[in-house]
Design a protein around this motif. Structure first.
Motif, PDB file in Angstrom:
ATOM      1  N   UNK A 187      -6.343  -0.887  -0.854  1.00 15.94           N
ATOM      2  CA  UNK A 187      -7.018   0.412  -0.859  1.00 15.94           C
ATOM      3  C   UNK A 187      -6.302   1.378  -1.796  1.00 15.94           C
ATOM      4  N   UNK A 188      -6.966   2.442  -2.163  1.00 18.23           N
ATOM      5  CA  UNK A 188      -6.385   3.406  -3.084  1.00 18.23           C
ATOM      6  C   UNK A 188      -5.003   3.852  -2.623  1.00 18.23           C
ATOM      7  N   UNK A 189      -4.874   4.148  -1.341  1.00 16.27           N
ATOM      8  CA  UNK A 189      -3.611   4.621  -0.776  1.00 16.27           C
ATOM      9  C   UNK A 189      -3.661   4.445   0.740  1.00 16.27           C
ATOM     10  N   UNK A 190      -2.648   4.957   1.427  1.00 15.80           N
ATOM     11  CA  UNK A 190      -2.615   4.827   2.894  1.00 15.80           C
ATOM     12  C   UNK A 190      -3.540   5.807   3.582  1.00 15.80           C
ATOM     13  N   UNK A 217       0.806  -1.221   0.000  1.00 15.97           N
ATOM     14  CA  UNK A 217       0.000   0.000   0.000  1.00 15.97           C
ATOM     15  C   UNK A 217       0.841   1.275   0.000  1.00 15.97           C
ATOM     16  N   UNK A 218       1.973   1.262   0.714  1.00 17.50           N
ATOM     17  CA  UNK A 218       2.759   2.493   0.799  1.00 17.50           C
ATOM     18  C   UNK A 218       3.406   2.879  -0.531  1.00 17.50           C
ATOM     19  N   UNK A 219       3.395   1.971  -1.502  1.00 13.55           N
ATOM     20  CA  UNK A 219       3.962   2.268  -2.815  1.00 13.55           C
ATOM     21  C   UNK A 219       2.901   2.608  -3.857  1.00 13.55           C
ATOM     22  N   UNK A 220       1.623   2.543  -3.480  1.00 16.80           N
ATOM     23  CA  UNK A 220       0.546   2.782  -4.434  1.00 16.80           C
ATOM     24  C   UNK A 220       0.633   4.159  -5.088  1.00 16.80           C
ATOM     25  N   UNK A 221       0.733   5.187  -4.270  1.00 16.27           N
ATOM     26  CA  UNK A 221       0.709   6.549  -4.812  1.00 16.27           C
ATOM     27  C   UNK A 221       1.902   6.797  -5.726  1.00 16.27           C
ATOM     28  N   UNK A 235      -3.724  12.886  -4.245  1.00 13.08           N
ATOM     29  CA  UNK A 235      -2.588  13.074  -5.149  1.00 13.08           C
ATOM     30  C   UNK A 235      -2.720  12.167  -6.369  1.00 13.08           C
ATOM     31  N   UNK A 236      -3.190  10.944  -6.145  1.00 18.61           N
ATOM     32  CA  UNK A 236      -3.397  10.007  -7.255  1.00 18.61           C
ATOM     33  C   UNK A 236      -4.473  10.528  -8.196  1.00 18.61           C
ATOM     34  N   UNK A 237      -5.588  10.994  -7.633  1.00 20.01           N
ATOM     35  CA  UNK A 237      -6.696  11.494  -8.453  1.00 20.01           C
ATOM     36  C   UNK A 237      -6.279  12.732  -9.234  1.00 20.01           C
ATOM     37  N   UNK A 238      -5.472  13.575  -8.609  1.00 17.58           N
ATOM     38  CA  UNK A 238      -4.964  14.768  -9.298  1.00 17.58           C
ATOM     39  C   UNK A 238      -4.115  14.364 -10.498  1.00 17.58           C
TER      40      UNK A 238
END
Length: 329
Positions: free
Chosen positions: A98-101, A76-80, A108-111
């Motif tokens: 999950x999307x992120x932590x 998870x910590x590498x997702x973004x 930030x991902x959605x941006x």
């Protein structure tokens, strides 16, 4: 960007990454052209399935010109970081839940999605499970009436479970046991599934409170009980935990006319192992196949709807963050 045959790269070949790899190979409209993992053993697994381009650094994979999209099944910590890097290279992304932590990383991902003009889908396989889809249909048909209360359960063994292809427990990756890397415990890992399902059924959450448990004395919760209120007026109890070798995943909906229950049960370890040996897809992993099929179809323009967008997954993170803040007991 429309493509007839989507060229995919798989980033992360842990347990779920290997599931995604095997499933992708069975999709007529997709081609796995690359894989990345820090483990040479994991890369040899992909090589045995005919994957041509293999990398220990996923950034090299992202530079492939003929790559359309990536499946990210990293910790998870590498997702973004990984998802954003992929988008900056113009690749579409299927990202494990999950999307992120936390919501900050999620935003930030959605941006990055909007800035790069690529497509993002988040992996929530229960949304593609026949049992839970049928429950959604019952709800929408009106046969249950107005839903007043719900009960959701997701109990499993967390990281401490026997894999189908092994008779002994696998070593637990270090990141699994670090709350800073996972973003949370059972509520984050398992609770996000149930929160996502209940939001799909009942609408947005107005309030949530949580009682967290620490059976194994880690610094993160290994079980959680939540009380959830929805804007629709419905309420729910969510029980999640990573403490049992006997898995249970279910949702009960109680309406003013009738009630109904959906239960997702894994096949036996023996049946699963036999299916894998025969190159078939075990029942438990069929929803994973369906979600990838939807992703590829979405990229090909075969459907307009992204049923599991980054924005939707962000709402799950926001609910979980609120639950962590509103602890009871």
């Amino acid at each position: 960007m429309k493509v007839k045959k989507v060229n995919l790269g798989v980033i992360g070949l842990g347990f779920i990454g290997k599931v995604h790899l095997r499933n992708c190979l069975k999709l007529d409209s997709a081609r796995v052209v690359a894989a990345a993992d820090t483990s040479k053993k994991a890369l040899n697994y992909a090589k045995a399935f005919g994957v041509k381009h293999l990398f220990t650094d996923y950034r090299e994979l992202l530079r492939l010109n003929d790559l359309d999209a990536v499946i990210v099944s990293l910790p998870t910590h590498l997702h973004a970081e990984c998802a954003i890097n992929a988008m900056e290279e113009g690749k579409h992304v299927f990202l494990e839940k999950p999307l992120a932590r936390n919501p900050k990383e999620g935003k930030e991902i959605i941006s990055a999605v909007k800035k790069s003009d690529v497509k993002l889908m988040v992996g929530y396989p229960l949304r593609y499970s026949d049992e839970f889809v049928n429950l959604k249909r019952q709800l929408e048909s009106g046969v249950l009436g107005d839903i007043q209360s719900a009960y959701a359960v997701n109990i499993g063994a967390g990281p401490f479970f026997h894999r189908a292809e092994s008779t002994t427990p696998r070593p637990v990756p270090e990141w699994w046991l670090n709350k800073e890397l996972t973003g949370g415990g059972a509520l984050m890992d398992l609770g996000c599934h149930m929160i996502n399902l209940l939001r799909w059924y009942l609408g947005e959450v107005s309030n949530i409170k949580a009682r967290l448990g620490y059976r194994f004395n880690f610094d993160f919760e290994d079980y959680a009980n939540c009380i959830v209120d929805f804007e629709s007026g419905a309420s729910a109890i969510i029980n999640v935990g990573g403490f049992s070798q006997s898995a249970a995943v279910s949702v009960e909906l109680h309406g003013t006319v009738a009630h109904s229950r959906a239960y997702h049960s894994p096949s036996s370890k023996v049946a699963t192992a036999i299916k894998l040996i025969l190159g078939e897809t075990p029942k438990f992993f069929i929803p994973y196949m369906k979600e990838l099929s939807h992703f590829v179809n979405y990229l090909n323009g075969g459907c307009d709807e992204n049923t599991l967008s980054g924005e939707d997954a962000l709402k799950d993170l926001e609910v979980i963050t609120k639950a962590y803040k509103n602890q009871i007991g």
